[in-house]
Scaffold this active site. Structure first.
Site, PDB file in Angstrom:
ATOM      1  N   CYS A 137      -6.222  -9.034   2.665  1.00 20.81           N
ATOM      2  CA  CYS A 137      -7.289  -8.140   3.124  1.00 20.81           C
ATOM      3  C   CYS A 137      -8.590  -8.832   3.495  1.00 20.81           C
ATOM      4  O   CYS A 137      -9.022  -8.739   4.638  1.00 20.81           O
ATOM      5  CB  CYS A 137      -7.542  -7.084   2.053  1.00 20.81           C
ATOM      6  SG  CYS A 137      -6.109  -6.053   1.825  1.00 20.81           S
TER       7      CYS A 137
ATOM      8  N   VAL B 185       0.834  -1.209   0.000  1.00 29.11           N
ATOM      9  CA  VAL B 185       0.000   0.000   0.000  1.00 29.11           C
ATOM     10  C   VAL B 185       0.866   1.255   0.000  1.00 29.11           C
ATOM     11  O   VAL B 185       0.726   2.124  -0.855  1.00 29.11           O
ATOM     12  CB  VAL B 185      -0.933  -0.005   1.225  1.00 29.11           C
ATOM     13  CG1 VAL B 185      -1.654   1.317   1.359  1.00 29.11           C
ATOM     14  CG2 VAL B 185      -1.947  -1.145   1.103  1.00 29.11           C
TER      15      VAL B 185
ATOM     16  N   LYS C 237      -3.861 -14.827  -5.979  1.00 31.37           N
ATOM     17  CA  LYS C 237      -4.520 -14.344  -7.215  1.00 31.37           C
ATOM     18  C   LYS C 237      -3.420 -14.051  -8.217  1.00 31.37           C
ATOM     19  O   LYS C 237      -2.240 -14.006  -7.848  1.00 31.37           O
ATOM     20  CB  LYS C 237      -5.347 -13.089  -6.935  1.00 31.37           C
ATOM     21  CG  LYS C 237      -4.497 -11.921  -6.482  1.00 31.37           C
ATOM     22  CD  LYS C 237      -5.307 -10.691  -6.173  1.00 31.37           C
ATOM     23  CE  LYS C 237      -5.647  -9.913  -7.393  1.00 31.37           C
ATOM     24  NZ  LYS C 237      -6.078  -8.543  -7.106  1.00 31.37           N
TER      25      LYS C 237
ATOM     26  N   THR D  30      -5.837  -0.105   6.637  1.00 32.65           N
ATOM     27  CA  THR D  30      -7.196  -0.465   7.060  1.00 32.65           C
ATOM     28  C   THR D  30      -7.206  -0.588   8.573  1.00 32.65           C
ATOM     29  O   THR D  30      -6.541  -1.469   9.128  1.00 32.65           O
ATOM     30  CB  THR D  30      -7.582  -1.805   6.405  1.00 32.65           C
ATOM     31  OG1 THR D  30      -7.377  -1.670   5.003  1.00 32.65           O
ATOM     32  CG2 THR D  30      -9.021  -2.157   6.674  1.00 32.65           C
TER      33      THR D  30
HETATM   34  C1  UDX Z   1      -1.085  -3.413   4.979  1.00 30.70           C
HETATM   35  C2  UDX Z   1      -2.378  -4.104   5.335  1.00 30.70           C
HETATM   36  O1  UDX Z   1      -2.293  -5.438   4.832  1.00 30.70           O
HETATM   37  C3  UDX Z   1      -3.517  -3.404   4.664  1.00 30.70           C
HETATM   38  O2  UDX Z   1      -4.752  -3.958   5.091  1.00 30.70           O
HETATM   39  C4  UDX Z   1      -3.494  -1.979   5.080  1.00 30.70           C
HETATM   40  O3  UDX Z   1      -4.534  -1.307   4.371  1.00 30.70           O
HETATM   41  C5  UDX Z   1      -2.143  -1.355   4.729  1.00 30.70           C
HETATM   42  O4  UDX Z   1      -1.076  -2.071   5.346  1.00 30.70           O
HETATM   43  P1  UDX Z   1       0.445  -3.870   3.032  1.00 30.70           P
HETATM   44  O5  UDX Z   1       1.097  -2.699   2.417  1.00 30.70           O
HETATM   45  O6  UDX Z   1       0.152  -5.102   2.242  1.00 30.70           O
HETATM   46  O7  UDX Z   1      -0.930  -3.428   3.585  1.00 30.70           O
HETATM   47  O8  UDX Z   1       1.320  -4.255   4.329  1.00 30.70           O
HETATM   48  P2  UDX Z   1       2.783  -4.834   4.275  1.00 30.70           P
HETATM   49  O9  UDX Z   1       3.072  -5.326   2.909  1.00 30.70           O
HETATM   50  O10 UDX Z   1       2.889  -5.713   5.462  1.00 30.70           O
HETATM   51  O11 UDX Z   1       3.668  -3.506   4.480  1.00 30.70           O
HETATM   52  C6  UDX Z   1       3.719  -2.874   5.714  1.00 30.70           C
HETATM   53  C7  UDX Z   1       5.097  -2.180   5.742  1.00 30.70           C
HETATM   54  O12 UDX Z   1       5.184  -1.338   6.889  1.00 30.70           O
HETATM   55  C8  UDX Z   1       6.242  -3.194   5.830  1.00 30.70           C
HETATM   56  O13 UDX Z   1       7.184  -2.894   4.837  1.00 30.70           O
HETATM   57  C9  UDX Z   1       6.843  -2.954   7.231  1.00 30.70           C
HETATM   58  O14 UDX Z   1       8.254  -3.123   7.261  1.00 30.70           O
HETATM   59  C10 UDX Z   1       6.486  -1.489   7.461  1.00 30.70           C
HETATM   60  N1  UDX Z   1       6.419  -1.121   8.872  1.00 30.70           N
HETATM   61  C11 UDX Z   1       5.685  -1.883   9.732  1.00 30.70           C
HETATM   62  C12 UDX Z   1       7.101   0.040   9.299  1.00 30.70           C
HETATM   63  O15 UDX Z   1       7.762   0.706   8.505  1.00 30.70           O
HETATM   64  N2  UDX Z   1       7.013   0.411  10.614  1.00 30.70           N
HETATM   65  C13 UDX Z   1       6.306  -0.338  11.517  1.00 30.70           C
HETATM   66  O16 UDX Z   1       6.290   0.025  12.705  1.00 30.70           O
HETATM   67  C14 UDX Z   1       5.621  -1.511  11.084  1.00 30.70           C
HETATM   68  C1  UDX Z   2      -9.146  -6.630  -2.143  1.00 30.46           C
HETATM   69  C2  UDX Z   2     -10.170  -5.606  -2.595  1.00 30.46           C
HETATM   70  O1  UDX Z   2     -10.623  -5.954  -3.905  1.00 30.46           O
HETATM   71  C3  UDX Z   2      -9.519  -4.221  -2.641  1.00 30.46           C
HETATM   72  O2  UDX Z   2     -10.487  -3.252  -3.010  1.00 30.46           O
HETATM   73  C4  UDX Z   2      -9.004  -3.908  -1.235  1.00 30.46           C
HETATM   74  O3  UDX Z   2      -8.373  -2.637  -1.202  1.00 30.46           O
HETATM   75  C5  UDX Z   2      -7.983  -4.955  -0.830  1.00 30.46           C
HETATM   76  O4  UDX Z   2      -8.581  -6.254  -0.869  1.00 30.46           O
HETATM   77  P1  UDX Z   2      -7.130  -7.977  -3.148  1.00 30.46           P
HETATM   78  O5  UDX Z   2      -7.196  -8.669  -1.817  1.00 30.46           O
HETATM   79  O6  UDX Z   2      -5.838  -7.489  -3.658  1.00 30.46           O
HETATM   80  O7  UDX Z   2      -8.130  -6.684  -3.112  1.00 30.46           O
HETATM   81  O8  UDX Z   2      -7.654  -9.019  -4.233  1.00 30.46           O
HETATM   82  P2  UDX Z   2      -9.045  -9.299  -4.948  1.00 30.46           P
HETATM   83  O9  UDX Z   2      -8.851  -9.118  -6.383  1.00 30.46           O
HETATM   84  O10 UDX Z   2     -10.122  -8.550  -4.264  1.00 30.46           O
HETATM   85  O11 UDX Z   2      -9.258 -10.860  -4.655  1.00 30.46           O
HETATM   86  C6  UDX Z   2      -9.360 -11.282  -3.310  1.00 30.46           C
HETATM   87  C7  UDX Z   2      -9.632 -12.784  -3.326  1.00 30.46           C
HETATM   88  O12 UDX Z   2     -10.922 -13.050  -3.861  1.00 30.46           O
HETATM   89  C8  UDX Z   2      -8.637 -13.580  -4.170  1.00 30.46           C
HETATM   90  O13 UDX Z   2      -8.307 -14.781  -3.485  1.00 30.46           O
HETATM   91  C9  UDX Z   2      -9.413 -13.893  -5.439  1.00 30.46           C
HETATM   92  O14 UDX Z   2      -9.002 -15.115  -6.018  1.00 30.46           O
HETATM   93  C10 UDX Z   2     -10.833 -14.021  -4.900  1.00 30.46           C
HETATM   94  N1  UDX Z   2     -11.867 -13.729  -5.894  1.00 30.46           N
HETATM   95  C11 UDX Z   2     -11.990 -12.462  -6.394  1.00 30.46           C
HETATM   96  C12 UDX Z   2     -12.735 -14.749  -6.286  1.00 30.46           C
HETATM   97  O15 UDX Z   2     -12.611 -15.895  -5.832  1.00 30.46           O
HETATM   98  N2  UDX Z   2     -13.730 -14.474  -7.174  1.00 30.46           N
HETATM   99  C13 UDX Z   2     -13.891 -13.218  -7.704  1.00 30.46           C
HETATM  100  O16 UDX Z   2     -14.794 -13.027  -8.509  1.00 30.46           O
HETATM  101  C14 UDX Z   2     -12.992 -12.191  -7.301  1.00 30.46           C
END
Ligand code: UDX
Ligand code: UDX
Length: 428
Positions: free
Chosen positions: A259, A7, A320, A118
């Site tokens: 998520c 993110v 996915k 989130t």
């Molecule tokens: C996460 C959650 O999964 C998502 O639901 C939320 O909306 C945004 O944060 P994502 O970016 O996938 O999304 O998380 P992740 O890939 O785990 O990245 C988090 C990053 O924050 C990591 O690179 C981690 O090293 C960093 N981090 C974590 C910090 O820099 N400081 C901290 O104290 C904890």
């Molecule tokens: C989701 C939400 O779509 C996004 O808006 C939010 O910010 C983060 O979480 P993501 O988790 O990256 O995004 O993947 P997504 O494409 O939503 O798929 C999630 C899971 O649902 C996957 O395992 C995918 O295989 C499954 N899926 C999705 C289905 O089984 N059927 C579908 O029609 C769509």
């Protein structure tokens, strides 16, 4: 951007691409070192070039120095992970609160603090409380701006969002956020503002609804298998109703990702906390967990319950396509289960070998589809990567009668049966 994960990095790079100067901060030094070296630590189509272009222009920087980065910024986006906590249900906010403390120590001018991660409803109130312990409210504002980025399409989802949601109790600040997103609004994105808690709930309610849609069609698929109906027809037939909409109605293995699983659980915890039972979402969580077992039982049935020493190939293991993310992928429950039952598992994924399977000696990675499938009893299409959509099944295995379990309905039953394969799929 504090937190440079899926993110934080995508949002930071895209904000820089809109002309802002952005610094992405992370506590993980090697991640920052990689980024300063021009390498991108995650697999997200299109991200590499945006990061390169904006780092070159000097608009996008990477740093592990959180204090200096906060001091020189006007907007502080909190993008650290909010994974499920040990009890496997509520969101773990320790990183968010840690970062809030870091921010409170470095407010040298007015700051707009934005939760992009989130976070459960009322988290904004808690962040505000943490910061006002050290700094008076007149120097900062905490607002919510949830992300709706899908992995694999995150850049498109940033550039062409269905909506930009701002949760703020202060109209002046809402206007400043509107300015920040002006380039996207000009291209047609809806800008929607509500109070802070409203925006926090919108994110969870949105993800939980999408998860509900998927579980709904997955259960209809189970029924379709019993009554000789094709679930794809049902998806199309109901999806044409504008009130239902055709997207997120593809039956498959259980939904995974970083998520849906965690956000559905966290929302039910919020419901319980405020004594408002979210029974539908609770049943969606149960249905999705049961589905992982159900599909594994289907695999056993296809192999007439003789798993020991059977050779099974998994095509795709990520949750996915177009991502390298394995978080909560259904393959993480299927492969170990089958391996423990004595099966020999080969797998191929375009994003390469997975550390999650290294401890299983009967699970082997191949970096070629055909090598992975050679001489197998069963080929499972687990993730719908583009390259699995036109496989040469004759080449796949010398055996005439290979069994194929297409968990994403990539192929038509008719054509597969006609070419003599023992073909299984979902809901058909
Ligand atoms: C996460 C959650 O999964 C998502 O639901 C939320 O909306 C945004 O944060 P994502 O970016 O996938 O999304 O998380 P992740 O890939 O785990 O990245 C988090 C990053 O924050 C990591 O690179 C981690 O090293 C960093 N981090 C974590 C910090 O820099 N400081 C901290 O104290 C904890
Ligand atoms: C989701 C939400 O779509 C996004 O808006 C939010 O910010 C983060 O979480 P993501 O988790 O990256 O995004 O993947 P997504 O494409 O939503 O798929 C999630 C899971 O649902 C996957 O395992 C995918 O295989 C499954 N899926 C999705 C289905 O089984 N059927 C579908 O029609 C769509």
């Amino acid at each position: 951007m504090i937190g440079t994960g899926y993110v934080g990095l995508v949002t930071g790079a895209c904000f820089a691409d809109l002309g802002n100067s952005v610094v992405c901060v992370d506590k993980n030094d090697e991640k920052i070192a990689m980024l300063n070296n021009g390498e991108v630590p995650i697999f997200e189509p299109g991200l590499e070039e945006i990061v390169k272009k904006n780092s070159l222009s000097g608009r996008l920087k990477f740093s592990s120095n959180i204090s200096a980065s906060i001091k020189k910024s006007d907007f502080i986006f909190i993008c650290v992970g909010t994974p499920s906590s040990k009890n496997k249900r509520s969101a773990n906010l320790k990183y968010v609160f840690q970062v809030s403390k870091d921010i409170s120590r470095n407010i040298n001018k007015f700051k707009i603090i934005v939760t992009k991660s989130t976070v459960p409803v009322t988290t904004g109130d808690k962040i505000e409380k943490i910061i006002s312990k050290r700094k008076s409210k007149k120097y900062f504002e905490v607002i919510s701006n949830p992300e709706f980025l899908r992995e694999g399409e995150a850049i498109r989802d940033f550039r062409f969002p269905d909506r930009i949601v701002i949760g703020s109790n202060n109209n002046k600040i809402t206007r400043r956020m509107r300015n920040l997103y002006e380039p996207l609004i000009k291209k047609g994105a809806h800008f929607f503002s509500t109070n802070r808690r409203g925006a926090e709930v919108i994110k969870y309610a949105s993800n939980a609804f999408l998860a509900t849609k998927i579980s709904y069609i997955n259960e209809i698929a189970n029924l379709c298998e019993k009554i000789d109906v094709n679930v794809e027809d049902v998806s199309l037939g109901i999806g044409l109703d504008q009130r239902i909409g055709s997207r997120f109605l593809r039956a498959g293995p259980a939904y995974g990702g970083s998520c849906f699983p965690k956000d559905t659980k966290a929302l039910t915890v919020t419901g319980d906390l405020f004594k408002s039972n979210l029974s539908i979402i609770k049943s969606v969580i149960k249905s999705n967990e049961k589905r992982r077992k159900l599909l594994t039982l289907r695999v056993q049935k296809i192999l007439s319950n003789k798993i020991k020493n059977k050779k099974i190939a998994f095509l795709g293991v990520t949750f996915k396509p177009n991502t390298d993310d394995m978080r909560q992928s259904s393959s993480l429950s299927m492969i170990p289960f089958l391996a423990k039952k004595g099966a020999k598992i080969n797998y191929y994924d375009p994003t390469g070998q997975k550390k999650e399977f290294e401890k299983f000696k009967s699970v082997t990675f191949f970096n070629d589809v055909y090598k992975a499938c050679k001489g197998n009893d069963l080929v499972i299409i687990h993730t719908e990567w583009e390259e699995f959509k036109a496989l040469d099944f004759k080449k796949l295995s010398k055996r005439k009668k290979i069994k194929i379990f297409d968990m994403r309905n990539l192929y038509s039953e008719k054509s597969m049966k006609k070419s003599g394969f023992e073909y299984y799929s979902i809901g058909r």
